[in-house]
Scaffold this motif. Structure first.
Motif, PDB file in Angstrom:
ATOM      1  N   PHE A   1       2.094   3.385   1.422  1.00 33.97           N
ATOM      2  CA  PHE A   1       1.746   2.087   0.841  1.00 33.97           C
ATOM      3  C   PHE A   1       2.618   1.069   1.567  1.00 33.97           C
ATOM      4  CE2 PHE A   1       2.068  -1.452  -2.024  1.00 33.97           C
ATOM      5  CZ  PHE A   1       0.893  -1.475  -2.738  1.00 33.97           C
TER       6      PHE A   1
ATOM      7  N   ASP B   1       0.053  -8.624   2.890  1.00 24.09           N
ATOM      8  CA  ASP B   1      -1.256  -8.626   2.234  1.00 24.09           C
ATOM      9  C   ASP B   1      -1.069  -7.953   0.874  1.00 24.09           C
ATOM     10  OD1 ASP B   1      -4.587  -8.190   3.221  1.00 24.09           O
ATOM     11  OD2 ASP B   1      -3.793  -7.355   1.358  1.00 24.09           O
TER      12      ASP B   1
ATOM     13  N   VAL C   1       3.034  -3.093   2.225  1.00 26.45           N
ATOM     14  CA  VAL C   1       2.599  -4.449   1.962  1.00 26.45           C
ATOM     15  C   VAL C   1       2.603  -5.309   3.236  1.00 26.45           C
ATOM     16  CG1 VAL C   1       4.850  -5.457   1.378  1.00 26.45           C
ATOM     17  CG2 VAL C   1       2.830  -6.107   0.071  1.00 26.45           C
TER      18      VAL C   1
ATOM     19  N   SER D   1      -9.258   2.975  -7.038  1.00 21.20           N
ATOM     20  CA  SER D   1      -9.273   2.699  -5.592  1.00 21.20           C
ATOM     21  C   SER D   1     -10.192   3.712  -4.950  1.00 21.20           C
ATOM     22  CB  SER D   1      -7.881   2.894  -4.979  1.00 21.20           C
ATOM     23  OG  SER D   1      -7.039   1.847  -5.363  1.00 21.20           O
TER      24      SER D   1
ATOM     25  N   ASP E   1      -2.781  -0.504 -10.535  1.00 21.93           N
ATOM     26  CA  ASP E   1      -3.311  -0.964  -9.243  1.00 21.93           C
ATOM     27  C   ASP E   1      -2.482  -0.394  -8.087  1.00 21.93           C
ATOM     28  OD1 ASP E   1      -4.802  -2.311  -7.384  1.00 21.93           O
ATOM     29  OD2 ASP E   1      -4.123  -4.316  -7.918  1.00 21.93           O
TER      30      ASP E   1
ATOM     31  N   GLU F   1     -15.505   0.956  -1.827  1.00 23.25           N
ATOM     32  CA  GLU F   1     -15.419  -0.421  -2.295  1.00 23.25           C
ATOM     33  C   GLU F   1     -15.696  -1.433  -1.186  1.00 23.25           C
ATOM     34  OE1 GLU F   1     -12.513  -2.591  -5.415  1.00 23.25           O
ATOM     35  OE2 GLU F   1     -12.033  -0.581  -4.758  1.00 23.25           O
TER      36      GLU F   1
ATOM     37  N   LEU G   1       1.122  -4.584   5.922  1.00 24.34           N
ATOM     38  CA  LEU G   1       0.011  -4.105   6.745  1.00 24.34           C
ATOM     39  C   LEU G   1      -0.952  -5.217   7.199  1.00 24.34           C
ATOM     40  CD1 LEU G   1      -0.718  -1.152   7.582  1.00 24.34           C
ATOM     41  CD2 LEU G   1      -2.303  -1.101   5.678  1.00 24.34           C
TER      42      LEU G   1
ATOM     43  N   ILE H   1      -8.851   1.115   2.959  1.00 24.18           N
ATOM     44  CA  ILE H   1      -7.476   1.556   2.650  1.00 24.18           C
ATOM     45  C   ILE H   1      -6.947   2.316   3.870  1.00 24.18           C
ATOM     46  CG2 ILE H   1      -6.024   2.906   1.088  1.00 24.18           C
ATOM     47  CD1 ILE H   1      -8.105   2.190  -1.105  1.00 24.18           C
TER      48      ILE H   1
ATOM     49  N   ILE I   1      -4.873  -4.956   8.761  1.00 24.87           N
ATOM     50  CA  ILE I   1      -6.014  -5.262   7.884  1.00 24.87           C
ATOM     51  C   ILE I   1      -6.879  -6.360   8.527  1.00 24.87           C
ATOM     52  CG2 ILE I   1      -6.650  -6.230   5.622  1.00 24.87           C
ATOM     53  CD1 ILE I   1      -4.053  -4.780   4.564  1.00 24.87           C
TER      54      ILE I   1
HETATM   55  P1  AMP Z   1      -7.060  -1.332  -3.726  1.00 23.23           P
HETATM   56  O1  AMP Z   1      -8.499  -1.655  -3.842  1.00 23.23           O
HETATM   57  O2  AMP Z   1      -6.200  -1.831  -4.848  1.00 23.23           O
HETATM   58  O3  AMP Z   1      -6.804   0.115  -3.473  1.00 23.23           O
HETATM   59  O4  AMP Z   1      -6.493  -2.118  -2.472  1.00 23.23           O
HETATM   60  C1  AMP Z   1      -7.081  -2.088  -1.207  1.00 23.23           C
HETATM   61  C2  AMP Z   1      -6.583  -3.252  -0.406  1.00 23.23           C
HETATM   62  O5  AMP Z   1      -5.176  -3.092  -0.149  1.00 23.23           O
HETATM   63  C3  AMP Z   1      -7.210  -3.384   0.973  1.00 23.23           C
HETATM   64  O6  AMP Z   1      -8.402  -4.126   0.936  1.00 23.23           O
HETATM   65  C4  AMP Z   1      -6.103  -4.061   1.767  1.00 23.23           C
HETATM   66  O7  AMP Z   1      -6.088  -5.439   1.498  1.00 23.23           O
HETATM   67  C5  AMP Z   1      -4.837  -3.458   1.170  1.00 23.23           C
HETATM   68  N1  AMP Z   1      -4.366  -2.224   1.841  1.00 23.23           N
HETATM   69  C6  AMP Z   1      -5.048  -1.369   2.642  1.00 23.23           C
HETATM   70  N2  AMP Z   1      -4.308  -0.334   3.026  1.00 23.23           N
HETATM   71  C7  AMP Z   1      -3.081  -0.514   2.447  1.00 23.23           C
HETATM   72  C8  AMP Z   1      -1.850   0.220   2.467  1.00 23.23           C
HETATM   73  N3  AMP Z   1      -1.712   1.359   3.156  1.00 23.23           N
HETATM   74  N4  AMP Z   1      -0.803  -0.269   1.760  1.00 23.23           N
HETATM   75  C9  AMP Z   1      -0.905  -1.437   1.075  1.00 23.23           C
HETATM   76  N5  AMP Z   1      -2.032  -2.173   1.019  1.00 23.23           N
HETATM   77  C10 AMP Z   1      -3.111  -1.720   1.686  1.00 23.23           C
END
Ligand code: AMP
Ligand code: MG
Length: 345
Positions: free
Chosen positions: A115, A172, A117, A245, A289, A249, A119, A262, A123
């Motif tokens: 995880f 992000d 932030v 998640s 989340d 999506e 990234l 993701i 993205i």
């Molecule tokens: P979620 O739907 O809460 O799982 O979040 C997905 C969103 O998190 C993506 O659309 C990106 O904006 C962001 N994201 C993607 N990969 C990661 C990651 N490895 N760590 C943190 N944020 C991410």
């Protein structure tokens, strides 16, 4: 993909139109609800035991206010300012940004860096869910990965400022902001004198209190193969948040391969394990989340054991071969409704 987008737009419009008006069941529940497009998704607020539509204004204004602070896409946001000052200097930010950044870094540590932030550059490069989505070249990914490292996100809590140590870095909050905003919105709703409500931020669901007759709400666990709203099972719950998640999506397909939103920060490519989705059930949406994204990245074994070691957190894992794995504490509360899936543990 186009068909899917059109379908989602039509469904969302129907939801929007039907939910703007005042609703009152003849049965036990007296409730009103309102939807709007914010946080890049459809959000719906349902308030129980009231007819006062004026309550919606301060609630939606507050959500907008939080979005203005936490979105990287808004030019006056804290995140945008941090991006502009990356590699140069500390930037004063709001308490909200400090709080979400701190929590994100906790989850980076919990997930051993999966995880992340920071990234943002990766993205943006993939652009998944935007008109620019594409598979980047290896060189582009390698270059962007040099800008990804949560350890280079420095928080100075005393002075309420943050610095991203390398020029080009940016944060992000896509994986965590909706959860945070859902909890804050629930606090706002309580302040307005409402005890029972549902905050639904594009599928990130928070159940505040109970239904009017003190009974539990029924919440659907998202079916990863159906557009938002379709569910594969239900749980009955109150005072809880359910967040899913999944690879369904936001994604695009090329040469029969699905590229979803993701991303594994070690490879720069979408996370690739046996999981289709993870739904997390816990008392705060912030945690649900953050953990749903984290466990999807961790994969079934590590993710399930992480959840089973946490108090008051439950999960429903769905694998690509339609098997469902439940955390220990939810086995007697989950009801499977879509028989295409099979509970295996
Ligand atoms: P979620 O739907 O809460 O799982 O979040 C997905 C969103 O998190 C993506 O659309 C990106 O904006 C962001 N994201 C993607 N990969 C990661 C990651 N490895 N760590 C943190 N944020 C991410
Ligand atoms: Mg998340």
């Amino acid at each position: 993909m186009k068909k899917k987008i059109i379908l989602i737009v039509i469904m969302s419009m129907i939801l929007y139109i039907t939910s703007c008006s005042y609703k009152q069941n003849n049965g036990a529940d007296k409730k009103i609800s309102k939807s709007d497009f914010m946080l890049n998704t459809y959000i719906t607020i349902t308030l129980y035991d009231t007819e006062d539509e004026t309550l919606f204004e301060p609630i939606f204004d507050y959500i907008k206010q939080l979005e203005n602070i936490l979105s990287i896409h808004i030019k006056t946001s804290d995140l945008y300012k941090l991006r502009e000052n990356a590699g140069k200097e500390y930037t004063k930010v709001s308490d909200e940004t400090i709080e979400v950044t701190k929590k994100s870094i906790e989850y980076s540590e919990l997930s051993e860096g999966l995880f992340d932030v920071s990234l943002g550059p990766i993205i943006e490069l993939w652009g998944i869910g935007t008109p620019e989505e594409r598979v980047p070249s290896k060189e582009e990914i390698e270059k962007a990965l040099l800008l990804v490292d949560y350890k280079k996100v420095k928080i100075d809590e005393e002075q309420k400022q943050i610095m991203l140590e390398k020029e080009g870095m940016f944060i992000d909050f896509g994986a965590i902001a909706k959860g945070y905003i859902a909890d804050k919105t629930a606090d706002k709703i309580k302040e307005l004198g409402i005890d029972n409500a549902i905050v639904n931020l594009g599928g990130n669901v928070l159940l505040l209190g109970t239904k009017s007759d003190n009974s539990d709400f029924s919440v659907g666990i998202q079916n990863p193969e159906e557009a938002r709203g379709g569910y594969l099972g239900i749980i009955k719950a109150s005072n809880l948040s359910v967040v899913t998640s999944g690879d369904y999506e936001r994604y695009f397909e090329k040469d029969d391969k699905r590229y979803h939103h993701i991303i594994n920060p070690f490879t720069g490519f979408p996370s690739d394990n046996n999981l289709k989705s993870v739904s997390i059930i816990s008392s705060t949406s912030f945690e649900s989340d953050a953990l749903s994204t984290t466990t999807l990245l961790l994969g079934l074994e590590k993710g399930l054991s992480k959840v089973n070691n946490l108090d008051d957190v439950e999960a429903v894992f769905v694998t690509k071969d339609n098997k469902i794995y439940l955390s220990d504490g939810i086995k007697d509360k989950f009801e499977l409704t879509d028989k295409k899936y099979k509970i295996v543990n």
